[in-house]
Design a protein around this motif. Structure first.
Motif, PDB file in Angstrom:
ATOM      1  N   ASP A  56      62.746  85.255  48.662  1.00 38.67           N
ATOM      2  CA  ASP A  56      61.455  84.756  48.227  1.00 38.67           C
ATOM      3  C   ASP A  56      60.906  85.687  47.148  1.00 38.67           C
ATOM      4  N   THR A  59      57.205  87.717  48.110  1.00 38.13           N
ATOM      5  CA  THR A  59      56.965  88.693  49.148  1.00 38.13           C
ATOM      6  C   THR A  59      58.178  89.529  49.504  1.00 38.13           C
ATOM      7  N   ARG A  61      60.533  88.414  51.354  1.00 42.16           N
ATOM      8  CA  ARG A  61      61.094  87.903  52.603  1.00 42.16           C
ATOM      9  C   ARG A  61      62.512  87.416  52.355  1.00 42.16           C
ATOM     10  N   PRO A  63      64.114  84.379  53.793  1.00 39.03           N
ATOM     11  CA  PRO A  63      64.168  83.187  54.608  1.00 39.03           C
ATOM     12  C   PRO A  63      65.601  82.726  54.805  1.00 39.03           C
ATOM     13  N   ASP A  66      66.504  78.015  52.584  1.00 35.14           N
ATOM     14  CA  ASP A  66      65.650  77.728  51.441  1.00 35.14           C
ATOM     15  C   ASP A  66      65.658  76.234  51.140  1.00 35.14           C
ATOM     16  N   ARG A 119      58.235  74.139  56.499  1.00 36.83           N
ATOM     17  CA  ARG A 119      57.264  75.171  56.124  1.00 36.83           C
ATOM     18  C   ARG A 119      56.896  76.059  57.300  1.00 36.83           C
ATOM     19  N   LEU A 122      58.234  79.697  57.258  1.00 38.69           N
ATOM     20  CA  LEU A 122      57.591  80.776  56.515  1.00 38.69           C
ATOM     21  C   LEU A 122      56.949  81.801  57.438  1.00 38.69           C
ATOM     22  N   ASN A 209      46.126  78.754  53.841  1.00 43.55           N
ATOM     23  CA  ASN A 209      46.690  79.239  52.601  1.00 43.55           C
ATOM     24  C   ASN A 209      45.997  78.565  51.427  1.00 43.55           C
ATOM     25  N   LYS A 233      56.697  79.472  46.075  1.00 45.28           N
ATOM     26  CA  LYS A 233      55.359  79.551  46.652  1.00 45.28           C
ATOM     27  C   LYS A 233      55.416  79.428  48.172  1.00 45.28           C
ATOM     28  N   GLU A 234      54.690  80.294  48.845  1.00 42.46           N
ATOM     29  CA  GLU A 234      54.589  80.201  50.297  1.00 42.46           C
ATOM     30  C   GLU A 234      53.383  79.365  50.711  1.00 42.46           C
TER      31      GLU A 234
END
Length: 291
Positions: A56, A59, A61, A63, A66, A119, A122, A209, A233-234
Protein backbone atom coordinates in the motif's frame (compact mmCIF):
# COMPACT_ATOMS: atom_id res chain seq x y z
CA UNK A 1 10.43 -12.17 1.69
CA UNK A 2 11.56 -8.54 2.07
CA UNK A 3 9.46 -5.49 1.17
CA UNK A 4 11.33 -4.81 -2.07
CA UNK A 5 10.58 -8.27 -3.41
CA UNK A 6 6.95 -7.96 -2.39
CA UNK A 7 6.65 -4.68 -4.25
CA UNK A 8 8.21 -6.23 -7.37
CA UNK A 9 5.83 -9.18 -7.17
CA UNK A 10 2.86 -6.85 -6.76
CA UNK A 11 3.96 -4.89 -9.81
CA UNK A 12 4.23 -8.16 -11.76
CA UNK A 13 0.65 -9.07 -10.82
CA UNK A 14 -0.70 -5.67 -11.76
CA UNK A 15 1.01 -5.83 -15.17
CA UNK A 16 -0.22 -9.39 -15.68
CA UNK A 17 -3.81 -8.47 -14.92
CA UNK A 18 -3.61 -5.50 -17.27
CA UNK A 19 -2.28 -7.63 -20.12
CA UNK A 20 -4.52 -10.67 -19.71
CA UNK A 21 -7.72 -9.15 -18.40
CA UNK A 22 -7.62 -6.13 -20.69
CA UNK A 23 -7.98 -3.75 -17.72
CA UNK A 24 -11.58 -4.82 -17.44
CA UNK A 25 -13.70 -5.59 -14.45
CA UNK A 26 -17.22 -6.45 -15.52
CA UNK A 27 -20.29 -7.49 -13.53
CA UNK A 28 -21.19 -9.96 -14.61
CA UNK A 29 -17.97 -11.04 -16.31
CA UNK A 30 -18.17 -11.79 -20.01
CA UNK A 31 -17.08 -15.12 -21.40
CA UNK A 32 -13.89 -13.69 -22.89
CA UNK A 33 -12.91 -12.02 -19.61
CA UNK A 34 -13.54 -15.19 -17.65
CA UNK A 35 -11.35 -17.16 -20.05
CA UNK A 36 -8.55 -14.61 -19.69
CA UNK A 37 -8.81 -14.77 -15.91
CA UNK A 38 -8.40 -18.54 -16.09
CA UNK A 39 -4.87 -18.01 -17.34
CA UNK A 40 -4.20 -17.26 -13.66
CA UNK A 41 -6.52 -19.64 -11.83
CA UNK A 42 -8.60 -22.73 -12.26
CA UNK A 43 -6.43 -25.02 -14.37
CA UNK A 44 -3.51 -27.33 -13.70
CA UNK A 45 -1.23 -25.09 -15.76
CA UNK A 46 -1.05 -22.64 -12.86
CA UNK A 47 -0.79 -24.45 -9.55
CA UNK A 48 0.69 -21.58 -7.56
CA UNK A 49 0.00 -17.89 -8.22
CA UNK A 50 3.33 -16.12 -8.56
CA UNK A 51 2.19 -12.94 -6.79
CA UNK A 52 1.44 -12.78 -3.09
CA UNK A 53 1.57 -9.61 -1.02
CA UNK A 54 0.86 -6.20 -2.47
CA UNK A 55 2.15 -2.98 -0.96
CA UNK A 56 0.00 0.00 0.00
CA UNK A 57 1.55 3.26 -1.13
CA UNK A 58 0.03 5.34 1.66
CA UNK A 59 0.86 3.52 4.83
CA UNK A 60 3.39 0.80 4.07
CA UNK A 61 0.88 -1.92 4.97
CA UNK A 62 1.27 -5.27 3.28
CA UNK A 63 -2.28 -6.29 2.41
CA UNK A 64 -2.52 -9.94 1.47
CA UNK A 65 -5.13 -9.38 -1.23
CA UNK A 66 -4.97 -6.36 -3.49
CA UNK A 67 -7.77 -5.25 -5.86
CA UNK A 68 -6.03 -6.55 -8.98
CA UNK A 69 -5.70 -10.03 -7.55
CA UNK A 70 -9.29 -9.96 -6.31
CA UNK A 71 -10.52 -8.99 -9.78
CA UNK A 72 -8.59 -11.90 -11.30
CA UNK A 73 -10.17 -14.28 -8.80
CA UNK A 74 -13.68 -13.00 -9.50
CA UNK A 75 -13.18 -13.31 -13.25
CA UNK A 76 -11.86 -16.87 -13.00
CA UNK A 77 -14.06 -19.70 -14.21
CA UNK A 78 -14.12 -21.08 -10.66
CA UNK A 79 -13.66 -18.20 -8.17
CA UNK A 80 -13.95 -20.56 -5.18
CA UNK A 81 -10.97 -22.62 -6.30
CA UNK A 82 -9.04 -19.49 -7.30
CA UNK A 83 -9.35 -18.04 -3.81
CA UNK A 84 -8.42 -21.35 -2.17
CA UNK A 85 -5.42 -21.70 -4.47
CA UNK A 86 -4.12 -18.28 -3.49
CA UNK A 87 -4.71 -19.01 0.20
CA UNK A 88 -2.74 -22.26 0.04
CA UNK A 89 0.15 -20.43 -1.59
CA UNK A 90 0.10 -17.53 0.85
CA UNK A 91 -0.19 -19.64 4.03
CA UNK A 92 1.68 -22.84 3.32
CA UNK A 93 1.32 -24.74 6.57
CA UNK A 94 -1.77 -23.16 8.14
CA UNK A 95 -0.17 -23.02 11.58
CA UNK A 96 -1.01 -20.38 14.17
CA UNK A 97 2.24 -18.60 13.31
CA UNK A 98 1.45 -18.68 9.60
CA UNK A 99 -2.23 -17.93 9.17
CA UNK A 100 -4.44 -14.93 8.44
CA UNK A 101 -6.03 -13.06 11.31
CA UNK A 102 -9.42 -12.98 9.57
CA UNK A 103 -11.11 -14.43 6.50
CA UNK A 104 -13.77 -12.39 4.70
CA UNK A 105 -16.44 -14.57 3.08
CA UNK A 106 -18.35 -13.18 0.11
CA UNK A 107 -20.52 -14.45 -2.73
CA UNK A 108 -18.54 -14.31 -6.01
CA UNK A 109 -21.79 -14.10 -7.98
CA UNK A 110 -22.23 -10.62 -6.51
CA UNK A 111 -19.02 -9.03 -7.80
CA UNK A 112 -19.72 -5.45 -6.63
CA UNK A 113 -20.68 -6.83 -3.22
CA UNK A 114 -17.50 -8.89 -3.02
CA UNK A 115 -15.48 -5.79 -3.85
CA UNK A 116 -17.25 -3.83 -1.11
CA UNK A 117 -16.63 -6.65 1.38
CA UNK A 118 -12.92 -6.67 0.54
CA UNK A 119 -12.52 -3.23 2.16
CA UNK A 120 -12.82 -5.01 5.51
CA UNK A 121 -9.31 -6.31 4.87
CA UNK A 122 -7.92 -2.81 5.38
CA UNK A 123 -8.45 -3.31 9.10
CA UNK A 124 -6.62 -6.61 9.39
CA UNK A 125 -2.91 -7.33 9.55
CA UNK A 126 -2.91 -10.18 7.05
CA UNK A 127 -6.48 -11.14 6.23
CA UNK A 128 -7.73 -12.76 3.05
CA UNK A 129 -10.96 -13.56 1.22
CA UNK A 130 -12.66 -16.84 0.39
CA UNK A 131 -15.96 -17.38 -1.39
CA UNK A 132 -19.27 -18.92 -0.41
CA UNK A 133 -22.74 -19.42 -1.84
CA UNK A 134 -25.81 -17.72 -0.44
CA UNK A 135 -27.12 -20.83 1.31
CA UNK A 136 -24.24 -23.32 1.30
CA UNK A 137 -20.49 -22.92 1.73
CA UNK A 138 -18.55 -24.95 -0.85
CA UNK A 139 -16.58 -27.89 0.52
CA UNK A 140 -13.29 -26.46 -0.77
CA UNK A 141 -13.86 -23.25 1.21
CA UNK A 142 -14.76 -25.16 4.38
CA UNK A 143 -11.67 -27.34 4.13
CA UNK A 144 -9.47 -24.27 3.67
CA UNK A 145 -11.06 -22.47 6.62
CA UNK A 146 -10.39 -25.45 8.87
CA UNK A 147 -6.82 -25.65 7.60
CA UNK A 148 -6.17 -21.95 8.13
CA UNK A 149 -7.77 -21.55 11.54
CA UNK A 150 -7.54 -17.73 11.45
CA UNK A 151 -6.03 -16.21 14.58
CA UNK A 152 -8.90 -13.71 14.95
CA UNK A 153 -9.24 -9.93 15.06
CA UNK A 154 -8.20 -8.72 18.50
CA UNK A 155 -10.26 -5.55 18.03
CA UNK A 156 -13.40 -7.64 17.46
CA UNK A 157 -13.12 -10.13 20.32
CA UNK A 158 -11.27 -12.66 18.20
CA UNK A 159 -13.68 -12.82 15.24
CA UNK A 160 -12.14 -15.23 12.73
CA UNK A 161 -14.61 -15.06 9.84
CA UNK A 162 -16.78 -12.17 8.61
CA UNK A 163 -19.48 -13.18 6.13
CA UNK A 164 -20.53 -10.08 4.17
CA UNK A 165 -23.38 -9.81 1.69
CA UNK A 166 -26.66 -11.58 1.02
CA UNK A 167 -25.59 -14.71 2.91
CA UNK A 168 -28.12 -16.83 4.78
CA UNK A 169 -27.92 -17.52 8.49
CA UNK A 170 -27.53 -21.25 7.79
CA UNK A 171 -24.05 -20.51 6.38
CA UNK A 172 -23.16 -18.72 9.62
CA UNK A 173 -24.46 -21.60 11.69
CA UNK A 174 -22.44 -24.06 9.62
CA UNK A 175 -19.25 -22.11 10.26
CA UNK A 176 -19.93 -21.80 13.96
CA UNK A 177 -20.43 -25.54 14.22
CA UNK A 178 -16.87 -25.85 12.94
CA UNK A 179 -15.73 -23.81 15.91
CA UNK A 180 -15.07 -20.65 13.91
CA UNK A 181 -16.01 -17.39 15.61
CA UNK A 182 -18.14 -15.87 12.84
CA UNK A 183 -19.84 -12.53 12.34
CA UNK A 184 -22.29 -11.56 9.59
CA UNK A 185 -22.75 -8.24 7.83
CA UNK A 186 -25.99 -8.89 6.00
CA UNK A 187 -27.16 -6.82 3.03
CA UNK A 188 -29.03 -7.89 -0.09
CA UNK A 189 -27.79 -5.20 -2.51
CA UNK A 190 -24.22 -4.01 -3.21
CA UNK A 191 -25.00 -0.41 -2.28
CA UNK A 192 -26.52 -1.55 1.01
CA UNK A 193 -23.52 -3.78 1.75
CA UNK A 194 -21.08 -0.95 0.99
CA UNK A 195 -22.94 1.27 3.45
CA UNK A 196 -22.94 -1.47 6.09
CA UNK A 197 -19.21 -2.11 5.61
CA UNK A 198 -18.57 1.63 5.90
CA UNK A 199 -20.43 1.72 9.23
CA UNK A 200 -18.61 -1.40 10.46
CA UNK A 201 -15.15 -0.04 9.62
CA UNK A 202 -16.02 3.31 11.22
CA UNK A 203 -16.82 1.39 14.39
CA UNK A 204 -13.45 -0.37 14.20
CA UNK A 205 -11.45 2.83 13.69
CA UNK A 206 -13.58 5.16 15.80
CA UNK A 207 -14.36 7.51 12.90
CA UNK A 208 -15.49 7.57 9.29
CA UNK A 209 -12.77 7.74 6.68
CA UNK A 210 -12.79 11.09 4.88
CA UNK A 211 -11.72 9.45 1.61
CA UNK A 212 -14.62 7.88 -0.30
CA UNK A 213 -14.22 5.97 -3.56
CA UNK A 214 -17.50 6.25 -5.45
CA UNK A 215 -17.93 3.38 -7.90
CA UNK A 216 -20.65 3.30 -10.58
CA UNK A 217 -22.84 0.23 -10.65
CA UNK A 218 -23.74 0.80 -14.29
CA UNK A 219 -20.31 1.05 -15.90
CA UNK A 220 -19.08 -1.87 -18.05
CA UNK A 221 -16.22 -2.53 -18.22
CA UNK A 222 -14.55 -0.98 -15.19
CA UNK A 223 -11.30 0.78 -15.94
CA UNK A 224 -7.75 0.62 -14.70
CA UNK A 225 -8.35 3.88 -12.82
CA UNK A 226 -10.70 2.01 -10.49
CA UNK A 227 -8.11 -0.63 -9.66
CA UNK A 228 -5.38 1.98 -9.22
CA UNK A 229 -7.56 4.05 -6.89
CA UNK A 230 -8.62 1.11 -4.77
CA UNK A 231 -4.99 0.09 -4.42
CA UNK A 232 -3.73 3.56 -3.53
CA UNK A 233 -6.49 4.81 -1.23
CA UNK A 234 -7.58 3.25 2.04
CA UNK A 235 -10.88 5.06 1.73
CA UNK A 236 -14.39 3.69 2.06
CA UNK A 237 -16.12 2.30 -1.01
CA UNK A 238 -19.65 3.37 -1.90
CA UNK A 239 -21.82 2.99 -5.03
CA UNK A 240 -23.81 5.29 -7.27
CA UNK A 241 -25.76 4.89 -10.49
CA UNK A 242 -25.60 7.14 -13.52
CA UNK A 243 -28.51 9.40 -12.52
CA UNK A 244 -29.19 8.22 -8.98
CA UNK A 245 -27.51 8.13 -5.58
CA UNK A 246 -28.77 5.21 -3.46
CA UNK A 247 -30.18 5.98 -0.02
CA UNK A 248 -27.47 3.91 1.70
CA UNK A 249 -24.78 5.95 -0.03
CA UNK A 250 -26.35 9.24 1.05
CA UNK A 251 -26.65 8.01 4.63
CA UNK A 252 -22.96 7.09 4.70
CA UNK A 253 -21.95 10.49 3.30
CA UNK A 254 -24.10 12.33 5.83
CA UNK A 255 -22.03 10.79 8.63
CA UNK A 256 -19.04 12.83 7.46
CA UNK A 257 -20.61 16.28 7.96
CA UNK A 258 -19.52 17.63 4.59
CA UNK A 259 -15.88 16.73 5.04
CA UNK A 260 -15.56 13.95 2.47
CA UNK A 261 -12.93 13.66 -0.24
CA UNK A 262 -14.90 11.86 -2.94
CA UNK A 263 -13.18 10.18 -5.89
CA UNK A 264 -15.14 9.05 -8.96
CA UNK A 265 -13.13 6.74 -11.29
CA UNK A 266 -15.77 6.86 -14.01
CA UNK A 267 -16.85 8.63 -17.17
CA UNK A 268 -19.91 10.85 -17.59
CA UNK A 269 -21.62 7.88 -19.27
CA UNK A 270 -21.38 6.01 -15.96
CA UNK A 271 -21.87 8.85 -13.46
CA UNK A 272 -23.66 11.93 -14.73
CA UNK A 273 -22.70 15.54 -14.09
CA UNK A 274 -25.92 15.93 -12.11
CA UNK A 275 -24.88 13.19 -9.70
CA UNK A 276 -21.41 14.72 -9.43
CA UNK A 277 -22.90 18.12 -8.50
CA UNK A 278 -25.12 16.51 -5.87
CA UNK A 279 -22.13 14.72 -4.37
CA UNK A 280 -20.39 18.09 -3.98
CA UNK A 281 -22.78 18.84 -1.12
CA UNK A 282 -20.87 16.27 0.92
CA UNK A 283 -17.32 17.42 0.24
CA UNK A 284 -14.71 17.82 -2.46
CA UNK A 285 -15.29 15.71 -5.57
CA UNK A 286 -12.54 14.54 -7.91
CA UNK A 287 -13.36 12.70 -11.11
CA UNK A 288 -10.61 10.43 -12.38
CA UNK A 289 -10.63 9.37 -15.99
CA UNK A 290 -8.89 6.24 -17.18
CA UNK A 291 -8.83 3.42 -19.69
Amino acid sequence: MNRTNRCLLSAFLFLSVSLYAGWSFVWPAGVADAERADTFFGHDSIQQPKVVNGSDGQTGRDPSLDPSLLSAMLLAKDPVQAAVQFSRTQWLDGSMNNSPDVVILADPQDKPGALAASRLLLFSKNGTMLFTGKYVTPEATLIELVRLRPSGLASQSGVQVIAAGDIHQRVIDQLRRLGLRTERIHAAAPEALAGAVDAYTAQLSGKHNRAVIMLPLDQKPFSSSMLHLLQEKEGSLLFVKRFFIPRETLQALEQRDGGSNIYIPASLEAVSRQVERRLQRYGEVTRISGD
